[in-house]
Scaffold this active site. Structure first.
Site, PDB file in Angstrom:
ATOM      1  N   ARG A  53       0.848  -1.207   0.000  1.00  6.14           N
ATOM      2  CA  ARG A  53       0.000   0.000   0.000  1.00  6.14           C
ATOM      3  C   ARG A  53       0.875   1.244   0.000  1.00  6.14           C
ATOM      4  O   ARG A  53       0.636   2.184  -0.737  1.00  6.14           O
ATOM      5  CB  ARG A  53      -0.894   0.003   1.229  1.00  6.14           C
ATOM      6  CG  ARG A  53      -2.154  -0.763   0.959  1.00  6.14           C
ATOM      7  CD  ARG A  53      -3.145  -0.583   2.090  1.00  6.14           C
ATOM      8  NE  ARG A  53      -4.349  -1.292   1.755  1.00  6.14           N
ATOM      9  CZ  ARG A  53      -5.543  -0.720   1.607  1.00  6.14           C
ATOM     10  NH1 ARG A  53      -5.684   0.566   1.775  1.00  6.14           N
ATOM     11  NH2 ARG A  53      -6.595  -1.447   1.275  1.00  6.14           N
ATOM     12  N   HIS A 190      -6.743 -24.459   2.292  1.00  2.40           N
ATOM     13  CA  HIS A 190      -5.437 -25.123   2.419  1.00  2.40           C
ATOM     14  C   HIS A 190      -5.565 -26.604   2.796  1.00  2.40           C
ATOM     15  O   HIS A 190      -4.620 -27.366   2.632  1.00  2.40           O
ATOM     16  CB  HIS A 190      -4.516 -24.366   3.387  1.00  2.40           C
ATOM     17  CG  HIS A 190      -4.789 -24.602   4.834  1.00  2.40           C
ATOM     18  ND1 HIS A 190      -5.740 -23.910   5.543  1.00  2.40           N
ATOM     19  CD2 HIS A 190      -4.235 -25.461   5.727  1.00  2.40           C
ATOM     20  CE1 HIS A 190      -5.744 -24.331   6.790  1.00  2.40           C
ATOM     21  NE2 HIS A 190      -4.832 -25.279   6.935  1.00  2.40           N
ATOM     22  N   ASP A 247     -15.141 -20.357  11.007  1.00  4.58           N
ATOM     23  CA  ASP A 247     -13.708 -20.460  10.723  1.00  4.58           C
ATOM     24  C   ASP A 247     -13.343 -21.817  10.119  1.00  4.58           C
ATOM     25  O   ASP A 247     -12.439 -21.907   9.301  1.00  4.58           O
ATOM     26  CB  ASP A 247     -12.931 -20.248  12.041  1.00  4.58           C
ATOM     27  CG  ASP A 247     -11.433 -20.102  11.833  1.00  4.58           C
ATOM     28  OD1 ASP A 247     -11.041 -19.531  10.800  1.00  4.58           O
ATOM     29  OD2 ASP A 247     -10.662 -20.538  12.705  1.00  4.58           O
ATOM     30  N   HIS A 252     -12.978 -26.129   5.844  1.00 10.55           N
ATOM     31  CA  HIS A 252     -12.105 -27.290   6.034  1.00 10.55           C
ATOM     32  C   HIS A 252     -12.877 -28.590   6.317  1.00 10.55           C
ATOM     33  O   HIS A 252     -12.623 -29.620   5.703  1.00 10.55           O
ATOM     34  CB  HIS A 252     -11.126 -27.038   7.175  1.00 10.55           C
ATOM     35  CG  HIS A 252     -10.331 -25.773   7.017  1.00 10.55           C
ATOM     36  ND1 HIS A 252      -9.970 -25.277   5.789  1.00 10.55           N
ATOM     37  CD2 HIS A 252      -9.823 -24.897   7.927  1.00 10.55           C
ATOM     38  CE1 HIS A 252      -9.275 -24.167   5.952  1.00 10.55           C
ATOM     39  NE2 HIS A 252      -9.182 -23.911   7.236  1.00 10.55           N
ATOM     40  N   LYS A 352     -10.725 -24.969  19.652  1.00 13.72           N
ATOM     41  CA  LYS A 352      -9.409 -24.414  20.011  1.00 13.72           C
ATOM     42  C   LYS A 352      -9.093 -24.776  21.455  1.00 13.72           C
ATOM     43  O   LYS A 352     -10.010 -25.023  22.259  1.00 13.72           O
ATOM     44  CB  LYS A 352      -9.464 -22.887  19.924  1.00 13.72           C
ATOM     45  CG  LYS A 352      -9.784 -22.355  18.547  1.00 13.72           C
ATOM     46  CD  LYS A 352      -8.514 -22.030  17.809  1.00 13.72           C
ATOM     47  CE  LYS A 352      -8.792 -21.419  16.459  1.00 13.72           C
ATOM     48  NZ  LYS A 352      -7.816 -21.824  15.451  1.00 13.72           N
TER      49      LYS A 352
HETATM   50  C1  BG6 Z   1      -7.364 -21.822   9.433  1.00  9.55           C
HETATM   51  C2  BG6 Z   1      -8.146 -21.244  10.572  1.00  9.55           C
HETATM   52  O1  BG6 Z   1      -8.079 -21.713   8.245  1.00  9.55           O
HETATM   53  O2  BG6 Z   1      -7.095 -23.208   9.706  1.00  9.55           O
HETATM   54  C3  BG6 Z   1      -7.369 -21.376  11.861  1.00  9.55           C
HETATM   55  O3  BG6 Z   1      -8.441 -19.867  10.324  1.00  9.55           O
HETATM   56  C4  BG6 Z   1      -6.984 -22.812  12.089  1.00  9.55           C
HETATM   57  O4  BG6 Z   1      -8.115 -20.879  12.964  1.00  9.55           O
HETATM   58  C5  BG6 Z   1      -6.318 -23.424  10.865  1.00  9.55           C
HETATM   59  O5  BG6 Z   1      -6.090 -22.845  13.184  1.00  9.55           O
HETATM   60  C6  BG6 Z   1      -6.154 -24.921  11.042  1.00  9.55           C
HETATM   61  O6  BG6 Z   1      -5.353 -25.437  10.029  1.00  9.55           O
HETATM   62  P1  BG6 Z   1      -4.485 -26.767  10.261  1.00  9.55           P
HETATM   63  O7  BG6 Z   1      -3.878 -27.011   8.923  1.00  9.55           O
HETATM   64  O8  BG6 Z   1      -3.503 -26.457  11.322  1.00  9.55           O
HETATM   65  O9  BG6 Z   1      -5.446 -27.832  10.688  1.00  9.55           O
END
Ligand code: BG6
Length: 503
Positions: A53, A190, A247, A252, A352
């Protein structure tokens, strides 16, 4: 990533990163590009353009990325490879609130592309907070930076979170698809970069023995667990607006669910695989708010100890509302309305500050139908699970019953285990390598499509609404370092089931 003999080297391209000074770029993107460079999977004609930026020199940006690389690399950093990668980095400033800066960016980019002979192919990676997706993409579109011309490709990569509910996800999809077509849009999750997650498809569809029993006739229920030891740490401001459900679940956990539950795709290509995944997500039974409350548990952690680490009360985390009702733990019971899964519950949980890090999909097969062995009544037979483990160990385990040696027929449960690390020598990676490589070669198979994203939000929307309307009522607390709220046990107990204990 393993250097596979048939891995394709991408076309020359400019890899343009918005959010280049941020945590994600330093922690994951640059280390993954480094690993690709080491595996000879980056094109020769390549440049990285880091968008800042405020004005920043390329030297300062390179120094900061090198520091990040040394800290977050998954393997020892070799100077020659790091130097070659960072040599291609140029800092350019642009701010979507100043349209002229995007016109200048276009000119700078054209010059850099000509110097590096990249052929005009461009990948725009938005490693930014989600509220920047719309303004940046609008400006990229307006300034003509995303227009595919002269045979060159243009791709737009966005990180999660993709929306915060069904309405916002639809709005974001409409916005982005008004600027680029679906095949040029890469929505990253991811989890799809993890080997074992990709292996779910291979396990199911390259072995003849699993698919015939992969249905309601043989499977009692499925558990998906993503337990984390870490608390919310410095992410209070983001997390308190988000919570565990948003989240983790529509992204995921639903990636895991859709790969486990989808119908066999007719081809292994982006269209067929993503259609089959979206279809199964759309078949998750839509619950009323009342049902959603009955079929869910939410909790928030209080102070406790995870291993040797003291974790404070969630409500005392910086930038968290001291009266917050945001959940840091969520457990849900879902069902899928289709021929294969009717009546088979899917239990999902994530949280968490729990006692152990564990990510797995556990498929529980039906019990043997009657007690043939006098010494072991049928209800005492141990459970038949197929466990797809992602953390702490990547692999697959099958639990079954066997005879204890001796004169009587006494039975015990045993486990047959496959661990990736025992079979394959794989250089440690952070999971982004495969995803970035796929973006560069134009393969969307591991990226979410609009209909899949919306189907995911649709399935969780009743839980979001029910929890918001219930406020503090029904929010359980659990001590950091525990297994989560006790009520989560009751969610399965009332169906005569239990969460699987770690092996
Ligand atoms: C992220 C979340 O997308 O995935 C985090 O925002 C989380 O809060 C993380 O800790 C978990 O990823 P992994 O690969 O460690 O299971």
């Amino acid at each position: 990533m393993t250097s596979q003999p048939n891995a394709q080297i991408p076309d020359g391209c400019a890899f343009v990163i918005f959010g280049v000074t941020g945590d994600l770029t330093h922690r994951l993107v640059i280390p993954a590009l480094y690993n690709l460079a080491e595996a000879n999977l980056l094109p020769e004609k390549f440049c990285v353009v880091g968008i800042t930026r405020k004005e920043m020199s390329s030297e300062d940006l390179r120094a900061s990325l090198l520091e990040g690389l040394k800290k977050f690399a998954t393997r020892p950093v070799k100077d020659d490879i790091a130097d070659k990668l960072l040599y291609c980095v140029t800092a350019v400033s642009a701010d979507p609130s100043d349209p002229s800066s995007f016109d200048k960016l276009r000119k700078r980019l054209e010059k850099l592309e000509a110097n590096r002979n990249t052929g005009g192919n461009r990948l725009f990676y938005l490693a930014t907070p989600p509220d920047a997706f719309a303004p940046i993409s609008s400006e990229l579109g307006r300034a003509g930076l995303l227009k595919e011309e002269g045979g060159a490709w243009r791709r737009l990569v966005v990180e999660k979170p993709f929306g915060t509910d069904l309405a916002s996800a639809k709005k974001l999809n409409d916005h982005l698809l008004g600027i680029v077509s679906e095949h040029s849009l890469y929505r990253i999750d991811h989890y799809l970069g993890k080997e074992t997650v990709q292996n779910i498809l291979v396990l199911r569809f390259s072995n003849g023995m699993f698919e015939p029993i992969w249905n309601r006739e043989h499977i009692d229920h499925i558990q998906i667990t993503v337990d984390e030891k870490l608390g919310v740490a410095h992410r209070g401001s983001f997390y308190d607006k988000t919570g565990a459900l948003r989240d983790m679940v529509p992204n995921h956990l639903f990636q895991l669910l859709s790969l486990v539950a989808m119908e066999p795709p007719s081809h292994f290509n982006a269209h067929s695989v993503r259609s089959a995944k979206a279809e199964v997500l759309a078949a998750i039974q839509q619950q009323s708010e009342e049902e959603a409350l009955r079929n869910s548990v939410r909790g928030q952690y209080t102070a406790g100890k995870v291993g040797d680490t003291e974790i404070g009360d969630y409500r005392k985390v910086q930038d968290v509302d001291p009266a917050s009702t945001t959940e840091t733990y969520a457990a849900l019971k879902l069902t899928i309305d289709n021929w294969r899964w009717a009546g088979v519950p899917f239990y999902l949980r994530t949280g968490k500050a729990l006692g152990a890090k564990r990510t797995e999909v556990a498929i529980k097969f039906k019990q043997a139908p009657f007690a043939m062995f006098r010494c072991t009544p049928v209800e005492e037979l141990s459970q038949n699970y197929l466990v797809i483990g992602i953390e702490p160990v990547e692999g697959i385990a099958l639990q079954f019953n066997t005879k204890i040696p001796g004169p009587t027929i006494a039975i015990d449960g045993v486990e047959m285990t496959f661990r990736y690390k025992d079979y394959f020598k794989v250089a440690p990676s952070n999971g982004y390598e495969t995803l970035l490589h796929d973006c560069m070669i134009g393969d969307n198979i591991l990226f979410q499509r609009a209909d899949g994203v919306e189907a995911g939000w649709q399935a969780v929307q009743p839980f979001l609404d029910a929890w918001q309307n219930a406020g503090a009522e029904g929010l359980e607390s659990y001590a950091a370092g525990s297994n989560g709220p006790e009520k989560a046990e009751a969610l399965l107990k009332r169906d005569g089931r239990n969460w699987r204990e770690p092996s």
